[in-house]
Motif scaffolding. Structure first.
Motif, short mmCIF file in Angstrom:
data_model
loop_
_atom_site.label_atom_id
_atom_site.label_comp_id
_atom_site.label_asym_id
_atom_site.label_seq_id
_atom_site.Cartn_x
_atom_site.Cartn_y
_atom_site.Cartn_z
N ASP A 222 0.82 -1.22 0.00
CA ASP A 222 0.00 0.00 0.00
C ASP A 222 0.85 1.27 0.00
O ASP A 222 0.38 2.34 -0.40
N GLU A 223 2.10 1.14 0.44
CA GLU A 223 3.01 2.30 0.43
C GLU A 223 3.24 2.79 -1.01
O GLU A 223 3.63 3.95 -1.22
N SER B 298 -5.34 -8.23 -1.87
CA SER B 298 -5.17 -6.86 -1.39
C SER B 298 -5.42 -5.88 -2.53
O SER B 298 -5.25 -6.21 -3.71
N TYR B 299 -5.84 -4.68 -2.17
CA TYR B 299 -6.16 -3.68 -3.18
C TYR B 299 -6.06 -2.30 -2.55
O TYR B 299 -6.71 -2.04 -1.54
N TYR B 300 -5.28 -1.43 -3.15
CA TYR B 300 -5.15 -0.06 -2.65
C TYR B 300 -6.32 0.77 -3.19
O TYR B 300 -6.43 1.02 -4.40
N ARG B 301 -7.20 1.19 -2.31
CA ARG B 301 -8.44 1.86 -2.72
C ARG B 301 -8.39 3.38 -2.62
O ARG B 301 -9.25 4.06 -3.18
N LYS B 302 -7.41 3.91 -1.93
CA LYS B 302 -7.43 5.34 -1.67
C LYS B 302 -7.23 6.20 -2.91
O LYS B 302 -7.47 7.40 -2.87
N TRP B 303 -6.81 5.61 -4.02
CA TRP B 303 -6.68 6.41 -5.24
C TRP B 303 -8.03 6.93 -5.71
O TRP B 303 -8.10 7.92 -6.44
N ARG C 173 0.94 3.23 -3.21
CA ARG C 173 -0.20 4.08 -3.58
C ARG C 173 -0.59 3.86 -5.04
O ARG C 173 -0.73 4.79 -5.83
N ASN D 298 -1.63 -5.58 -6.49
CA ASN D 298 -2.44 -6.53 -5.75
C ASN D 298 -1.58 -7.68 -5.26
O ASN D 298 -0.69 -8.15 -5.98
#
Length: 350
Positions: free
Chosen positions: A89-90, A105-110, A92, A97
């Motif tokens: 996640d670092e 896992s999935y970085y959603r904050k974008w 971004r 994944n």
């Protein structure tokens, strides 16, 4: 043979199997399930192959020092997954994944930290009046004031050339065309070429792509330029010489981001809405010893102007518009309304 005579033979075979098993070198199995070895391998894979470490100002060595102490010899699978996912996640990056049999896992904050700026029901009910056609995943209709409208929710829906002929034949009498790709998370790059080819009358640049050539953070090939060719208008139907509006929001990602990047360079096109979510790196897959796979951006892509597209594409000047939920639920879409007005304003004077 007497059943009693068989028992000593079975006992001997079991003893032999036990002795044989005790002589097997199981170090390979230990390395497969070793939490520390798997963490180190994942960190190294990203260090050597991820393509945006420098662009994002990431000190990957510091990231290792932050997360490596959390991994112990007895760290359980689910714990290891959570630690590895947090490390990823670092980056971004929505293209990153970690995939196991029990989680992805999935970085959603974008996109999750931004307004949605879109509600499909508002379009269908209040603008299309539930009266629209649909093919190749594209919903299309004629809006009032004779403006064509297409909603393309995903570039994962393959566009058939014959389907696109029908769409553009029906919308051919429109004064201008709105292509709504809000919430389009990407898909197949080939579909970009198919669609763009109907909207241009000359060869245009779609930017460039580079490939990793070594483990260093800046070990890349020379840029390979991507071009888009117009369709053969003797065989296919094109949409030319009229204003086009492409509607965007933060949830436009990956292939949708690339589509916006090339469309922004076409003179009769306006990009209207919010900055796209980015995703300007072609993803690559690798596998960890434990059997989990990791997907990450490995090939950076740039816009026709030479800018990295990973961080998103801005709307055309003066065309940033947002659609608050409070208005969308009332049946009002400010982004679509702005696009309609823009097309009518940009029409050539008779």
């Amino acid at each position: 043979m007497n059943r009693l005579n068989i028992l000593p033979m079975i006992a001997s075979l079991l003893l032999l199997v036990g002795l044989t098993y005790s002589c097997v070198d199981d170090s390979h199995l230990k390395s497969i399930y070793d939490p520390i070895a798997n963490f180190d391998q994942l960190w190294k894979t990203i260090d050597e192959h991820y393509c945006f470490l420098d662009e994002k100002g990431l000190d990957w060595d510091s990231v290792y020092l932050k997360y490596r102490p959390l991994v112990k010899d007895d760290t359980q699978y689910t714990q290891l997954f959570a630690i590895c996912a947090a490390m990823l996640d670092e980056l971004r990056d929505g293209h990153v994944n970690l995939i196991s049999t029990f989680n992805t896992s999935y970085y959603r904050k974008w996109w999750s930290d931004y307004p949605q700026d879109f509600r499909l029901r508002t379009i269908q009910e209040n603008y299309l009046k539930f009266n629209y056609l649909q093919t190749s995943g594209i919903s299309y209709s004629m809006l009032p004031d004779t403006i064509g409208y297409m909603y393309y929710p995903s570039f994962a829906y393959d566009i058939g050339n014959l389907n696109l002929d029908y769409i553009l034949a029906i919308l051919q009498q429109s004064k201008g065309l709105i292509i709504d790709i809000r919430d389009n998370g990407g898909g197949n790059l080939t579909n970009i070429k198919t669609l763009v080819s109907r909207l241009i009358d000359h060869k245009v640049s779609g930017g460039s792509i580079r490939h990793k050539t070594g483990p260093g953070h800046n070990d890349f090939s020379e840029p390979y330029e991507i071009f888009y060719e117009p369709c053969d208008t003797n065989m296919r139907i094109a949409y030319l010489n009229r204003p086009i509006a492409v509607l965007t929001n933060r949830s436009c990602f990956s292939a949708a981001n690339d589509f916006v990047s090339v469309m922004k360079t076409i003179p009769n096109v306006s990009i209207i809405g919010a900055r796209t979510g980015g995703g300007g790196g072609l993803p690559f897959n690798s596998e960890m010893p434990i059997g989990w796979s990791v997907r990450f951006s490995a090939c950076p892509m740039t816009s026709p102007g030479g800018n990295i597209t990973e961080f998103g594409i801005d709307p055309s000047p003066g065309c940033e518009v947002h659609a608050p939920d409070s208005l969308l639920i009332q049946g009002i879409d400010p982004i679509l309304d702005f696009a309609i007005d823009k097309i009518l304003t940009d029409l050539p004077t008779p």
